[in-house]
Every structure is written in C-alpha cells, then in structure tokens.
Enzyme design. Sequence first.
Site, PDB file in Angstrom:
ATOM      1  N   ASP A  61       0.853  -1.185   0.000  1.00  0.00           N
ATOM      2  CA  ASP A  61       0.000   0.000   0.000  1.00  0.00           C
ATOM      3  C   ASP A  61       0.891   1.238   0.000  1.00  0.00           C
ATOM      4  O   ASP A  61       1.708   1.420   0.912  1.00  0.00           O
ATOM      5  CB  ASP A  61      -0.890   0.005   1.245  1.00  0.00           C
ATOM      6  CG  ASP A  61      -1.999   1.040   1.190  1.00  0.00           C
ATOM      7  OD1 ASP A  61      -1.782   2.099   0.566  1.00  0.00           O
ATOM      8  OD2 ASP A  61      -3.066   0.795   1.770  1.00  0.00           O
ATOM      9  N   LYS A 114      -1.455   9.644  -0.017  1.00  0.00           N
ATOM     10  CA  LYS A 114      -1.710  10.970   0.536  1.00  0.00           C
ATOM     11  C   LYS A 114      -0.578  11.348   1.491  1.00  0.00           C
ATOM     12  O   LYS A 114      -0.145  10.545   2.313  1.00  0.00           O
ATOM     13  CB  LYS A 114      -3.054  10.995   1.272  1.00  0.00           C
ATOM     14  CG  LYS A 114      -4.255  10.833   0.358  1.00  0.00           C
ATOM     15  CD  LYS A 114      -5.550  10.933   1.138  1.00  0.00           C
ATOM     16  CE  LYS A 114      -6.761  10.787   0.225  1.00  0.00           C
ATOM     17  NZ  LYS A 114      -8.033  10.872   0.980  1.00  0.00           N
ATOM     18  N   THR A 163       2.395 -10.334 -12.251  1.00  0.00           N
ATOM     19  CA  THR A 163       1.006 -10.554 -11.873  1.00  0.00           C
ATOM     20  C   THR A 163       0.075 -10.110 -13.006  1.00  0.00           C
ATOM     21  O   THR A 163       0.483  -9.364 -13.906  1.00  0.00           O
ATOM     22  CB  THR A 163       0.661  -9.760 -10.604  1.00  0.00           C
ATOM     23  OG1 THR A 163       0.745  -8.358 -10.891  1.00  0.00           O
ATOM     24  CG2 THR A 163       1.635 -10.094  -9.476  1.00  0.00           C
ATOM     25  N   LYS A 164      -1.182 -10.549 -12.948  1.00  0.00           N
ATOM     26  CA  LYS A 164      -2.162 -10.102 -13.939  1.00  0.00           C
ATOM     27  C   LYS A 164      -2.329  -8.589 -13.885  1.00  0.00           C
ATOM     28  O   LYS A 164      -2.432  -7.915 -14.914  1.00  0.00           O
ATOM     29  CB  LYS A 164      -3.516 -10.791 -13.683  1.00  0.00           C
ATOM     30  CG  LYS A 164      -3.515 -12.293 -13.952  1.00  0.00           C
ATOM     31  CD  LYS A 164      -4.885 -12.891 -13.669  1.00  0.00           C
ATOM     32  CE  LYS A 164      -4.883 -14.387 -13.920  1.00  0.00           C
ATOM     33  NZ  LYS A 164      -6.208 -14.995 -13.620  1.00  0.00           N
ATOM     34  N   PHE A 165      -2.333  -8.052 -12.681  1.00  0.00           N
ATOM     35  CA  PHE A 165      -2.453  -6.605 -12.501  1.00  0.00           C
ATOM     36  C   PHE A 165      -1.271  -5.887 -13.144  1.00  0.00           C
ATOM     37  O   PHE A 165      -1.435  -4.868 -13.814  1.00  0.00           O
ATOM     38  CB  PHE A 165      -2.516  -6.290 -11.005  1.00  0.00           C
ATOM     39  CG  PHE A 165      -2.511  -4.822 -10.686  1.00  0.00           C
ATOM     40  CD1 PHE A 165      -3.675  -4.070 -10.767  1.00  0.00           C
ATOM     41  CD2 PHE A 165      -1.344  -4.181 -10.313  1.00  0.00           C
ATOM     42  CE1 PHE A 165      -3.670  -2.711 -10.470  1.00  0.00           C
ATOM     43  CE2 PHE A 165      -1.322  -2.829 -10.013  1.00  0.00           C
ATOM     44  CZ  PHE A 165      -2.501  -2.095 -10.096  1.00  0.00           C
TER      45      PHE A 165
END
Length: 235
Positions: free
Chosen positions: A140, A144, A213-215
């Site tokens: 992650d 911000k 990865t697919k992403f």
Amino acid sequence: MSQTFELKPEYKQKAIRSYVIRGGRITEAQKKAFDSAWTRYGLSLFDGEIDPVTIFGRQASLVVEVGFGMGDSLLQMAVAHPETDFIGIEVHPPGVGRLINNAAKADINNLRVYMADAIDVLEDCIPNGSLSRFQLFFPDPWHKKKHNKRRIVQQSFMQLLHQKLLLGGICHFATDWEAYADHMMEVMTLANGFDNCADKYCYSTKPDYRPLTKFENRGQRLGHGVWDLLFEKTD
C-alpha cells in the site's frame, strides 16, 4: 460463491498495531482450507522464534515475503524453486485461505504462512541472520502526504530487516507508484549496511524469479511503470 468468514480463536494472533484483521468475503474452498491445510502450512506468533530447519525439515535458503495478497505469485515462486523455503506473511483471511488451499492441491512442502502483522512476525518469530531474501511487492503506497508515515518502508523497518538478513542477503521491493519508489530509494540509500545491487540511485531490472502478476501485465499494457529495488546486506 462467497460468504462472510469469522476467524476461529485458534487462527487469531496478537492485536494488530495499525490495522485490524477483517473477515471479509471468503469462498467455501478458502474457508475449508483453514480446517484442512492450516495445520500443515500455518505458523503462529504464539510459538515465538522458529527454527527453520525444524519447520521445513532441512537446511535451505529462506525467503520471507510480506503482503502476498491472494498468494498466486508466492505460490508460483515456491513451485518454481523447490530448493528454497518460503514464508509468507499476510493479514487478510481470503488471501491466506486461497494460498494454503492451492499449496495443498500442489502438495508443496517449501511454504509456510503467518496470518499476522509483519512487524510482530519479524520481531518475535524470525531468527536474526536467517534470511537470504526479503520480499515486499506492491505494498500500500499510502499516497496521501498525511498518510506517508504509515508506509512500511521506513528507517526503523530497515534496521529490523538488517538484523534478519544473512550477510549478502537481498532486500527486494517492487512498486507501481513512482513516488513510493522514490521514497523507497531514499530510505534504502540512507540505510546503514545496504548497497544497491544496481548503480547508486538506480532501479534494478526485474529478476526472473519475481512473477508478473495479472495486474502488473495489465498496467504494462496501459503504459504504467513498475520499479524494482534490490539492496544487498553488506555488513
């Protein structure tokens, strides 16, 4: 078909520092995997520091990955490299359930899993000087500015990893957020006891052992970048 999943007491671990394990949505197969495969693949914080030779029944290179998501790439690495032992750390039950379910189907023996906070596992369970590689792929980014302090890659985290890696061990990060890549590069460049495996301030070419990865494949087709950082423990 998916359903709400409540963790049984024996799967629960220490309180999470910065977030809470949520049951979320989990498939029937993933749910059953906790009953059928957890005793084979699951590790617990309550057992304290592990002996990798006892856990895996052999002396081998040990790789730890934090935040393996649904576990597909970690499983692929474990299957492709049977000579290496892998420990995955993840807090979300659907991903853990999917990984141990697929590991049981493949009948692999070189994989174990913690469902717990990464800092707790590293501090309490992983012996110093035991890791040949540490992996953190697509964490992650907390993009911000007010949330940047929540990023896992900080100087204190690198000091902890330095203790856990063997001399010559590799710390491998990957991200698709350029700002986070820059942050990682800054942290790693300033971290004591690490040298960049590429030239100074340069990112590394993706090693063959890290699956796409697919992403990631979809992002590459759209022109999105991915940045790999590899640093070696040198003292």
